[in-house]
Design an enzyme around this catalytic site. Structure first.
Site, mmCIF file in Angstrom:
data_model
loop_
_atom_site.group_PDB
_atom_site.id
_atom_site.type_symbol
_atom_site.label_atom_id
_atom_site.label_comp_id
_atom_site.label_asym_id
_atom_site.label_seq_id
_atom_site.Cartn_x
_atom_site.Cartn_y
_atom_site.Cartn_z
ATOM 1 N NE ARG A 1 6.944 7.497 -7.013
ATOM 2 C CZ ARG A 1 5.604 7.477 -7.320
ATOM 3 N NH1 ARG A 1 4.815 8.627 -7.899
ATOM 4 N NH2 ARG A 1 4.787 6.343 -7.188
ATOM 5 C CB ILE B 1 6.916 2.675 -8.909
ATOM 6 C CG1 ILE B 1 7.759 3.637 -8.087
ATOM 7 C CG2 ILE B 1 5.605 3.697 -9.381
ATOM 8 C CD1 ILE B 1 8.402 4.673 -8.802
ATOM 9 C CB SER B 2 6.055 1.755 -3.312
ATOM 10 O OG SER B 2 6.277 0.192 -3.071
ATOM 11 C CD GLN B 3 0.377 6.231 -0.735
ATOM 12 O OE1 GLN B 3 0.036 4.893 -0.704
ATOM 13 N NE2 GLN B 3 -0.181 7.082 -0.317
#
Length: 214
Positions: free
Chosen positions: A38, A64-66
């Site tokens: 990530r 950027i999503s959790q």
């Protein structure tokens, strides 16, 4: 040479354990999150924080999503290898990479040209090859329809009719709906062609962009 070190892998293992405590159970989802670097999807200034369960800024005012949100949506989709999946909102490419790692044939649309160009280059460097299109997510990809799964990674004011029309019988769509904060909805296309909808709690996403009258 990609900068994915043993310490990064250790941080991913800790993240996977955290997601399990938050209720994520599907082995394929956990395996994908445990494998994908990530930190390489983010600005290097965030590298030390990449495996915290938080969203972070990326280009073009997006995020950027959790990781929990990525895992939750992926698990709700219930994908199987080989399934054709449409993603609305490529963003950093992280969610699409998780689905790709799970064996899906991913088609992804991004509305922000700056972000589209950056992410396409990142995906090539990382070796994640899936179909990326620059365009209006509200319209979907009718030329590639129908889809077995649709995932929307931005907040929609409503469920777009054109996306419903691109779902095959038995297809599932996971979409956050609402202004400001959203309710995660699971839409299933039933055998008679009708749609059933179930709610799965409150989330917060960046707003969906494009022609909303579709």
């Amino acid at each position: 040479m990609l900068n994915d070190l043993p310490r990064h892998k250790g941080q991913r293992n800790k993240l996977v354990k955290l997601l399990i405590t938050k209720g994520i159970r599907q082995p394929e989802v956990l395996k994908a999150i445990g494998k994908i670097p990530r930190h390489l999807f983010m600005d290097s200034s965030f590298e030390d924080f990449a495996y915290q369960d938080k969203a972070f800024p990326i280009a073009a005012g997006q995020t950027i999503s959790q990781p929990y949100t990525v895992a939750f949506q992926s698990e709700l989709l219930q994908v199987k290898p080989g399934m054709k999946v449409l993603e609305i909102g490529t963003g950093s490419g992280y969610q699409a990479s998780v689905l790709h790692e799970m064996g899906c044939k991913v088609h992804s649309i991004e509305r922000q040209k700056e972000l589209f160009d950056i992410t396409r280059q990142t995906m090539r460097k990382l070796g994640y090859y899936f179909d990326m299109k620059f365009g209006d997510g509200f319209a979907g990809l009718p030329s590639f329809a129908p889809f077995e799964r649709i995932i929307v990674t931005c907040g929609a004011p409503k469920i777009p009719e054109k996306l419903l029309a691109q779902m095959s019988i038995g297809a599932r769509m996971v979409i956050p709906v609402g202004e400001g904060s959203q309710v995660m909805k699971l839409v299933i296309r039933d055998a008679d062609g009708s749609f059933s909808v179930e709610d799965f709690g409150d989330f917060r996403f960046v707003p969906m962009l494009g022609s909303k009258n579709v």
